[in-house]
Design a protein around this motif. Structure first.
Motif, PDB file in Angstrom:
ATOM      1  N   GLY B 158       0.809  -1.228   0.000  1.00 32.46           N
ATOM      2  CA  GLY B 158       0.000   0.000   0.000  1.00 32.46           C
ATOM      3  C   GLY B 158       0.831   1.262   0.000  1.00 32.46           C
ATOM      4  N   ASP B 159       2.144   1.139  -0.258  1.00 36.91           N
ATOM      5  CA  ASP B 159       3.057   2.291  -0.221  1.00 36.91           C
ATOM      6  C   ASP B 159       2.908   3.082   1.075  1.00 36.91           C
ATOM      7  OD1 ASP B 159       4.170   1.766  -2.710  1.00 36.91           O
ATOM      8  OD2 ASP B 159       2.527   2.811  -3.736  1.00 36.91           O
ATOM      9  N   PRO B 160       3.216   2.461   2.216  1.00 38.99           N
ATOM     10  CA  PRO B 160       3.027   3.161   3.494  1.00 38.99           C
ATOM     11  C   PRO B 160       4.094   4.227   3.711  1.00 38.99           C
ATOM     12  CG  PRO B 160       4.101   1.057   3.876  1.00 38.99           C
ATOM     13  CD  PRO B 160       3.776   1.100   2.402  1.00 38.99           C
ATOM     14  N   ARG B 161       3.835   5.136   4.652  1.00 43.49           N
ATOM     15  CA  ARG B 161       4.810   6.173   4.981  1.00 43.49           C
ATOM     16  C   ARG B 161       5.970   5.563   5.755  1.00 43.49           C
ATOM     17  NH1 ARG B 161       6.002  10.307   3.582  1.00 43.49           N
ATOM     18  NH2 ARG B 161       5.665  11.811   5.277  1.00 43.49           N
ATOM     19  N   PHE B 162       5.692   4.549   6.592  1.00 42.57           N
ATOM     20  CA  PHE B 162       6.807   3.885   7.285  1.00 42.57           C
ATOM     21  C   PHE B 162       6.437   2.460   7.665  1.00 42.57           C
ATOM     22  CE2 PHE B 162       4.391   5.942  10.610  1.00 42.57           C
ATOM     23  CZ  PHE B 162       4.448   5.099  11.702  1.00 42.57           C
ATOM     24  N   LEU B 163       7.496   1.669   7.869  1.00 41.22           N
ATOM     25  CA  LEU B 163       7.321   0.275   8.273  1.00 41.22           C
ATOM     26  C   LEU B 163       7.662   0.146   9.747  1.00 41.22           C
ATOM     27  CD1 LEU B 163       8.986  -1.940   5.496  1.00 41.22           C
ATOM     28  CD2 LEU B 163       6.600  -1.298   5.752  1.00 41.22           C
ATOM     29  N   LEU B 164       6.846  -0.629  10.466  1.00 47.31           N
ATOM     30  CA  LEU B 164       7.150  -0.984  11.842  1.00 47.31           C
ATOM     31  C   LEU B 164       7.468  -2.471  11.861  1.00 47.31           C
ATOM     32  CD1 LEU B 164       4.316   0.879  13.794  1.00 47.31           C
ATOM     33  CD2 LEU B 164       6.724   1.506  13.647  1.00 47.31           C
ATOM     34  N   ALA B 165       8.667  -2.797  12.258  1.00 52.34           N
ATOM     35  CA  ALA B 165       9.087  -4.204  12.251  1.00 52.34           C
ATOM     36  C   ALA B 165       9.373  -4.636  13.683  1.00 52.34           C
ATOM     37  CB  ALA B 165      10.330  -4.367  11.384  1.00 52.34           C
ATOM     38  N   ASP B 166       8.718  -5.684  14.106  1.00 54.47           N
ATOM     39  CA  ASP B 166       8.870  -6.178  15.472  1.00 54.47           C
ATOM     40  C   ASP B 166       9.650  -7.494  15.435  1.00 54.47           C
ATOM     41  OD1 ASP B 166       8.689  -6.717  18.124  1.00 54.47           O
ATOM     42  OD2 ASP B 166       6.518  -7.021  18.164  1.00 54.47           O
ATOM     43  N   GLU B 167      10.927  -7.432  15.776  1.00 56.46           N
ATOM     44  CA  GLU B 167      11.800  -8.616  15.748  1.00 56.46           C
ATOM     45  C   GLU B 167      11.629  -9.377  14.423  1.00 56.46           C
ATOM     46  OE1 GLU B 167      13.918  -9.238  18.104  1.00 56.46           O
ATOM     47  OE2 GLU B 167      13.127  -8.603  20.046  1.00 56.46           O
ATOM     48  N   PRO B 168      11.859  -8.745  13.293  1.00 56.44           N
ATOM     49  CA  PRO B 168      11.516  -9.360  12.005  1.00 56.44           C
ATOM     50  C   PRO B 168      12.315 -10.622  11.685  1.00 56.44           C
ATOM     51  CG  PRO B 168      12.824  -7.383  11.664  1.00 56.44           C
ATOM     52  CD  PRO B 168      12.485  -7.420  13.117  1.00 56.44           C
ATOM     53  N   THR B 169      13.430 -10.786  12.381  1.00 55.64           N
ATOM     54  CA  THR B 169      14.237 -11.982  12.088  1.00 55.64           C
ATOM     55  C   THR B 169      14.252 -12.944  13.276  1.00 55.64           C
ATOM     56  OG1 THR B 169      16.232 -10.880  12.897  1.00 55.64           O
ATOM     57  CG2 THR B 169      15.742 -10.674  10.543  1.00 55.64           C
ATOM     58  N   GLY B 170      13.381 -12.695  14.247  1.00 62.78           N
ATOM     59  CA  GLY B 170      13.400 -13.469  15.481  1.00 62.78           C
ATOM     60  C   GLY B 170      13.137 -14.949  15.278  1.00 62.78           C
ATOM     61  N   ASN B 171      12.397 -15.297  14.242  1.00 65.10           N
ATOM     62  CA  ASN B 171      12.058 -16.700  14.018  1.00 65.10           C
ATOM     63  C   ASN B 171      12.868 -17.329  12.888  1.00 65.10           C
ATOM     64  OD1 ASN B 171      10.207 -16.478  16.016  1.00 65.10           O
ATOM     65  ND2 ASN B 171       8.396 -16.844  14.741  1.00 65.10           N
ATOM     66  N   LEU B 172      13.945 -16.666  12.500  1.00 67.30           N
ATOM     67  CA  LEU B 172      14.697 -17.142  11.338  1.00 67.30           C
ATOM     68  C   LEU B 172      16.121 -17.542  11.742  1.00 67.30           C
ATOM     69  CD1 LEU B 172      13.693 -14.319   8.816  1.00 67.30           C
ATOM     70  CD2 LEU B 172      12.601 -16.555   9.123  1.00 67.30           C
TER      71      LEU B 172
END
Lengths: 437, 233
Positions: B158-172
């Motif tokens: 949706g072309d957002p103004r900003f991304l909020l990432a919560d531990e995006p690699t926590g499960n990787l």
């Protein structure tokens, strides 16, 4: 969006097949029970001749004894005497009017291998056929001249014609009943008014008669009556002649009055006739003549039985119980979707949007419940037929109105049941769900 | 573009009051890549929930693109979330019985885009994360790293103004984590503002700024131009 919601609803139903099946079953059982009783009530109370029911009037003349209390002291007798019926036929100002009663006859088939069998006869006048719009397969009814000349003519029902003549065009041929030949002038097509409004004194839901013959012929040959006869005093005279001149009522009388003016004129005639009869020592009660149209007459005769209405009430209560169960199941299902709902809230779905989405899902469950419920209702109606016999054959059929009513009721019930669970589910705080997914 | 002033968040029960954030202030400019670190219970996730309009705060002011969002009603907050914020979660949070195309489609549906526009956007972002050829697959048919890429595509669609990432690699695992972080860095390089909560100092160093939270307060705001340069390099 509606198609999207339908897709999501279908996926959600598939995701929890057992829970979904339980909900469908709960709704289906409630709808099945409800639609069984609703169908019976609907057909009982249906208008059997809607296009002219407000022009057909059942005639009641109060010739009763003031000292004899009936069930309802204010209600005139539900049939008329022979004396009054003939007086009205000769003089009353109606567009059409008919007197009729019923006889039990023995029909002797032309084929000697066939045994004679009993038939029910409707004894009436020529106007009966156009007045009640009877459909003809072959020929037509008889005319006024046949009434006047007491011709032995007959109209056969379609079933009787099939039994005696194998369904062929039998117009012009003779059929032998009670030892007399009757010339066939017409054969009816299928005709099963439900209720059998033209004679509610002899079984509201019985089949129409097998044959129709002139009333005057039945009187002339003293054919045996086969219906209700009520007398408030014993006949003064002897024999059949004495009976005909008595105060015994055994004839149903209908008038076709097309306008309010015609009705008023006819009512005035009835009152004048009653006043005249008072002078002759009859009609001892206060003036109390009635003209009731078809729907009014069915209501007066309580065609929809009280126990049927009680059953309807009970089945609606049962549906309510089923819906309470459905509410619990929906609550479990929707709260189990908290993660999905929380995610959609995070991604921008508003509460109203999610509310509509889940209502659509509930509607789908209702639709499935309705379809299964109609199957159960068909089973229930079959059970009613088995229990009460062929007399109720025409009360245990679902038409399109009933099918659509069943589906609509199921969907509306499911939507109603889902309001609280959906509202609860939409209150899910998205933040609490996203970590736990 | 994001300005929080003296934000406090208090969870109250009959017996206790818990201060998740205390007088928390932070400004994030357009194009920033901010990492938020801190020990467990420090208030990182509470900050992220408030920044993403998923939770109301007790006091303070929060302006997004110059607009005070603290008084918005629930529907207005949903609209702002849908139009301006993209979420990337630790657990990917994909809907299991929707294929990749339909998963990415979820926020676009609520945005009211036409079918054609949605299709174009979905294909573009799935292509960007390298999964255009698998758009009919279900999430269960993908690896964890691929699922997180789909989640990133969904956040970006949706072309957002900003991304909020919560531990995006926590499960990787580390290899997949690095791949996802490279993707996030690329997205930032193309101009999208990113705020990432992580407990991993190594990942935090990939951001241009690091905000350290302790006991609900900002305890340190640092810059690491060397790492930013490396990431952009």
């Amino acid at each position: 969006m509606f198609n999207y919601y339908l897709k999501l609803g279908w996926l959600s139903i598939r995701r929890n097949p057992l829970l979904s099946a339980l909900m469908v079953a709960a709704i289906a059982v409630g709808i099945g029970a409800c639609m069984t009783t609703i169908t019976v009530n609907y057909l009982m109370s249906g208008n059997p001749i809607p296009h002219k029911s407000d022009q057909l009037f059942y005639v009641q003349l109060d010739n009763w004894d003031p000292n004899v209390q009936s069930d309802d002291p204010l209600e005139p007798p539900d049939q008329v005497t022979y004396t009054d019926a003939m007086a009205l036929i000769q003089s009353a100002p109606a567009f059409r009017q008919v007197a009729s009663n019923r006889s039990g006859l023995v029909l002797e088939p032309g084929d000697e291998d066939e045994l004679p069998f009993n038939v029910q006869s409707r004894n009436t006048f020529a106007d009966f056929f156009p007045m009640f719009d009877l459909p003809f397969l072959y020929g037509s009814g008889w005319d006024d001249d046949a009434d006047a000349a007491m011709e032995r003519v007959v109209v056969l029902s379609r079933e009787t014609n099939e039994r005696v003549f194998g369904g062929e065009d039998s117009v012009g041929r003779n059929v032998r009943m009670n030892g007399m030949n009757f010339r066939i002038v017409g054969v009816l097509d299928q005709w099963h008014p439900v209720p059998k409004f033209y004679d509610l004194t002899n079984g509201d839901f019985n089949d129409p008669e097998d044959v129709f013959i002139p009333f005057n012929v039945a009187i002339e040959y003293q054919l045996p009556r086969n219906g209700n006869t009520n007398c408030w005093k014993a006949p003064d005279g002897e024999g059949f002649e004495g009976f005909l001149n008595s105060e015994c009522v055994f004839i149903q009388f209908w008038a076709e009055l097309r306008t309010e003016a015609e009705k008023q004129e006819y009512m005035s005639f009835l009152d004048a006739y009653a006043e005249q009869q008072k002078l002759l020592g009859r009609f001892p009660r206060p003036l109390n003549n009635r003209l009731s149209n078809v729907v009014e007459w069915m209501k007066i005769q309580e065609v929809v039985a009280d126990d049927a209405q009680v059953m309807l009430g009970l089945s609606l209560l049962f549906l309510l119980v089923c819906l309470l169960n459905t509410i619990g199941l929906l609550l479990a299902k929707f709260l189990g979707k908290s993660g999905d709902i929380g995610l959609r809230r995070a991604l921008g779905a508003s509460k109203p949007t999610l509310f509509v989405q889940h209502m659509v899902e509930s509607g789908l469950i209702g639709l499935a419940g309705g379809v299964v419920g109609l199957g159960l209702a068909a089973l229930g109606l079959w059970g009613v037929k088995v229990l009460f016999g062929d007399d109720l054959e025409y009360l245990v059929r679902m038409d399109w109105v009933m099918i659509l009513t069943g589906i609509g009721l199921a969907i509306a019930s499911a939507l109603l049941a889902s309001i609280y669970p959906t509202w609860r589910a939409c209150q899910v705080a998205p933040a609490g769900q996203l970590k736990t997914q | 573009m994001l300005s929080m002033k003296n934000i406090s968040m208090v969870y109250r029960t009959d017996l206790v009051e818990t201060h998740a954030l205390r007088e928390f202030s932070l400004d994030v400019d357009e194009g920033d890549f901010v990492s938020v670190t801190g020990p467990s219970g420090s208030g990182k996730t509470t900050f992220l929930n408030i920044a993403g309009l998923l939770e109301q705060f007790t006091s303070g002011t929060y302006e997004l693109d110059g607009r005070d969002v603290s008084q918005l009603n629930d529907t207005e907050r949903s609209k702002v979330r849908n139009e301006k914020i993209g979420f990337i979660f630790q657990g990917f949070n994909l809907i299991p019985d929707l294929n990749l195309f339909d998963n990415v489609d979820v926020p676009l549906r609520y945005r009211g885009f036409s079918a054609g526009d949605r299709k174009r956007r979905i294909e573009r972002v799935l292509d960007m994360v390298g999964l255009a050829s698998r758009m009919k697959h279900l999430p269960s048919q993908l690896s964890g790293g691929q699922q997180q890429r789909v989640a990133i595509a969904r956040a970006l669609a949706g072309d957002p103004r900003f991304l909020l990432a919560d531990e995006p690699t926590g499960n990787l695992d580390s290899q997949m984590a690095m791949s996802v972080m490279e993707l996030i860095s690329d997205i930032n390089r193309f101009g999208t503002t990113i705020i990432m909560v992580t407990h991993d100092p190594a990942l935090a160093e990939l951001a241009g700024r690091n905000v350290h939270i302790r006991d609900g307060r900002v305890s340190d705001i640092g810059e690491d131009t060397q790492i930013v340069a490396a990431a952009h390099g």
